[in-house]
Design a protein around this motif. Structure first.
Motif, PDB file in Angstrom:
ATOM      1  N   ALA A   1       5.478  12.528   0.983  1.00 40.33           N
ATOM      2  CA  ALA A   1       6.106  11.070   0.074  1.00 40.33           C
ATOM      3  C   ALA A   1       6.940  10.877   0.425  1.00 40.33           C
ATOM      4  CB  ALA A   1       5.725  11.789  -1.169  1.00 40.33           C
TER       5      ALA A   1
ATOM      6  N   LEU B   1       2.169  12.999  -7.377  1.00 41.47           N
ATOM      7  CA  LEU B   1       1.580  13.522  -8.111  1.00 41.47           C
ATOM      8  C   LEU B   1       0.844  14.476  -7.821  1.00 41.47           C
ATOM      9  CD1 LEU B   1       0.223  10.204 -10.004  1.00 41.47           C
ATOM     10  CD2 LEU B   1       1.595  11.556 -10.813  1.00 41.47           C
ATOM     11  N   LEU B   2       0.636  14.604  -6.481  1.00 41.74           N
ATOM     12  CA  LEU B   2       0.083  16.221  -6.112  1.00 41.74           C
ATOM     13  C   LEU B   2       1.294  16.589  -5.988  1.00 41.74           C
ATOM     14  CD1 LEU B   2      -2.664  14.435  -3.268  1.00 41.74           C
ATOM     15  CD2 LEU B   2      -3.274  15.591  -5.010  1.00 41.74           C
TER      16      LEU B   2
ATOM     17  N   HIS C   1       1.671   2.758  -3.256  1.00 45.86           N
ATOM     18  CA  HIS C   1       0.713   3.488  -4.319  1.00 45.86           C
ATOM     19  C   HIS C   1       0.371   4.521  -3.490  1.00 45.86           C
ATOM     20  CE1 HIS C   1      -0.443  -0.063  -6.672  1.00 45.86           C
ATOM     21  NE2 HIS C   1      -0.333  -0.688  -5.259  1.00 45.86           N
ATOM     22  N   ALA C   2       0.401   4.554  -1.863  1.00 43.87           N
ATOM     23  CA  ALA C   2       0.159   5.536  -1.345  1.00 43.87           C
ATOM     24  C   ALA C   2       1.438   7.327  -1.977  1.00 43.87           C
ATOM     25  CB  ALA C   2       0.691   5.951   0.265  1.00 43.87           C
ATOM     26  N   ARG C   3       2.430   6.621  -1.962  1.00 42.76           N
ATOM     27  CA  ARG C   3       3.818   7.271  -2.382  1.00 42.76           C
ATOM     28  C   ARG C   3       3.237   7.798  -4.016  1.00 42.76           C
ATOM     29  NH1 ARG C   3      10.078   6.016  -1.897  1.00 42.76           N
ATOM     30  NH2 ARG C   3       9.816   8.001  -1.688  1.00 42.76           N
ATOM     31  N   ARG C   4       2.432   7.372  -4.654  1.00 45.38           N
ATOM     32  CA  ARG C   4       3.001   8.087  -5.441  1.00 45.38           C
ATOM     33  C   ARG C   4       1.635   9.415  -5.933  1.00 45.38           C
ATOM     34  NH1 ARG C   4       1.129   2.629  -7.633  1.00 45.38           N
ATOM     35  NH2 ARG C   4       3.274   2.176  -8.579  1.00 45.38           N
ATOM     36  N   TRP C   5       0.567   9.059  -4.898  1.00 49.90           N
ATOM     37  CA  TRP C   5      -0.340   9.424  -5.214  1.00 49.90           C
ATOM     38  C   TRP C   5      -0.092  10.682  -4.448  1.00 49.90           C
ATOM     39  CZ3 TRP C   5      -4.667   9.781  -8.587  1.00 49.90           C
ATOM     40  CH2 TRP C   5      -4.953   8.326  -8.936  1.00 49.90           C
ATOM     41  N   PHE C   6       0.240  11.078  -2.965  1.00 53.88           N
ATOM     42  CA  PHE C   6       0.814  11.850  -2.497  1.00 53.88           C
ATOM     43  C   PHE C   6       2.371  12.730  -3.851  1.00 53.88           C
ATOM     44  CE2 PHE C   6       0.181  10.212   1.722  1.00 53.88           C
ATOM     45  CZ  PHE C   6      -0.610  11.286   1.669  1.00 53.88           C
TER      46      PHE C   6
ATOM     47  N   ARG D   1       1.066  -1.172   0.226  1.00 50.11           N
ATOM     48  CA  ARG D   1       0.068  -0.096  -0.279  1.00 50.11           C
ATOM     49  C   ARG D   1       0.868   1.344  -0.172  1.00 50.11           C
ATOM     50  NH1 ARG D   1      -3.920  -1.087   5.001  1.00 50.11           N
ATOM     51  NH2 ARG D   1      -4.952  -3.282   3.944  1.00 50.11           N
TER      52      ARG D   1
END
Length: 334
Positions: free
Chosen positions: A317, A61-62, A54-59, A51
């Motif tokens: 991230a 991208l933000l 995935h969380a790092r990727r979203w942070f 998980r």
């Protein structure tokens, strides 16, 4: 209202996805170090840890989206404000030679040097030039541009008040001062170019003859207002008693008058502070501030807000795996 100065920078938003498709994927150290014998099996730690990427990727991208938003320069435009503009360019050329230290002027009933009277009265004159570009030239043995043409009248006044006698030398280079003023003014497209020259003597230094400098001013449509500073008489003390002298005996009024008349200006004589103030008021009438106004909108830059958010998401991230590992170690120790 909110606007973006460089909205075209949003074309960079897909850059991470393009890089992910074009660049080779990094090899995972965990998958390279441990192979399970049967498909479909996974270690519990790996399943939970999956998980985190995935969380790092979203942070990330933000953070990237906020960086692009900050680079596009979001701005808040205020209501339109009328700003008076005349389009006039005015250079104040002030003599700082040694003779400007003669105390034959008065301010508040007390005797002061000529240069101090100029500082006090000319500063007020500068502050009334709203809508004009104003610059400051100091000249003595040489001429120096202290403040280029600017709408920042406060800076011009401050530089004048912080100047000192002898700063540009102890002699008087009137021709060089006019030549420097013409050089700076002829680069400006506006037709109204004005020089206000204040001096108490005669040209005794410099490379440019005042007559030649006047011809240059006339050819470039620069109007010169000349002001002769100094009293006609003052009492001085000596070993034989006091006597009356003329402290302005060296003032070349003929040259100053010719310079002004040849360029369409005027020559003024300031024997005291009151006359000097009257002269500036007269120049205000001769060179009135125009009524033409331009509408400007104040702009507040807001890039720091998305930039701060991008730094926060990026840091989160980056630190997320370390925080996750610490939590898992704590749970395992229990």
């Amino acid at each position: 209202m909110l606007e973006l100065a460089w909205p075209w920078l949003f074309a960079l938003l897909p850059l991470p996805f393009v890089a992910a498709m074009l660049l080779p994927r990094a090899r995972s150290l965990i998958s390279a170090a441990l192979h399970l014998p049967h498909l479909g099996l996974a270690l519990p730690q790996q399943a939970e840890g999956s998980r985190v990427p995935h969380a790092r990727r979203w942070f990330a991208l933000l953070a990237w989206a906020l960086l692009v938003f900050a680079a596009a320069r979001p701005q808040w435009l205020g209501a339109p404000e009328d700003v008076p503009r005349s389009g006039r360019d005015l250079l104040l050329a002030v003599d700082t030679s040694g003779s400007m230290s003669i105390e034959d002027m008065q301010l508040g009933g007390a005797p002061v040097p000529r240069f101090s009277a100029i500082q006090a009265i000319a500063s007020d004159f500068v502050q009334r030039r709203e809508g004009d570009r104003v610059g400051l030239i100091l000249f003595g043995s040489r001429a120096y541009l202290m403040v280029p043409l600017t709408f920042d009248l406060k800076t011009v006044g401050t530089q004048l008040m912080e100047s000192a006698i002898g700063l540009a030398g102890r002699e008087t280079a009137i021709g060089d001062a006019i030549g420097l003023a013409v050089k700076r003014l002829r680069e400006r497209p506006q037709p109204q170019r004005v020089v206000v020259l204040l001096t108490d003597g005669v040209n005794t230094a410099g490379e440019l003859d005042p007559k030649k400098a006047t011809e240059l001013a006339e050819a470039n449509q620069v109007r010169i207002y000349t002001i002769g500073i100094g009293a006609d008489s003052m009492r001085v003390s000596s070993m034989f008693g006091s006597r009356v002298v003329n402290p302005s005996a060296d003032l070349d009024e003929k040259m100053l008058t010719a310079m002004a008349e040849q360029t369409g200006g005027r020559y003024f004589r300031a024997r005291n502070s009151e006359e000097l103030a009257d002269i500036y008021r007269t120049i205000d009438k001769l060179e009135p501030s125009a009524d033409v106004k331009q509408s400007l909108r104040p702009v507040d830059e807001l890039y720091w807000m998305p930039l701060g958010g991008a730094l926060a998401f990026g840091a989160f991230a980056f630190l997320l795996p370390a925080w996750r590992a610490r939590v898992l170690r704590g749970a395992a120790s229990v």
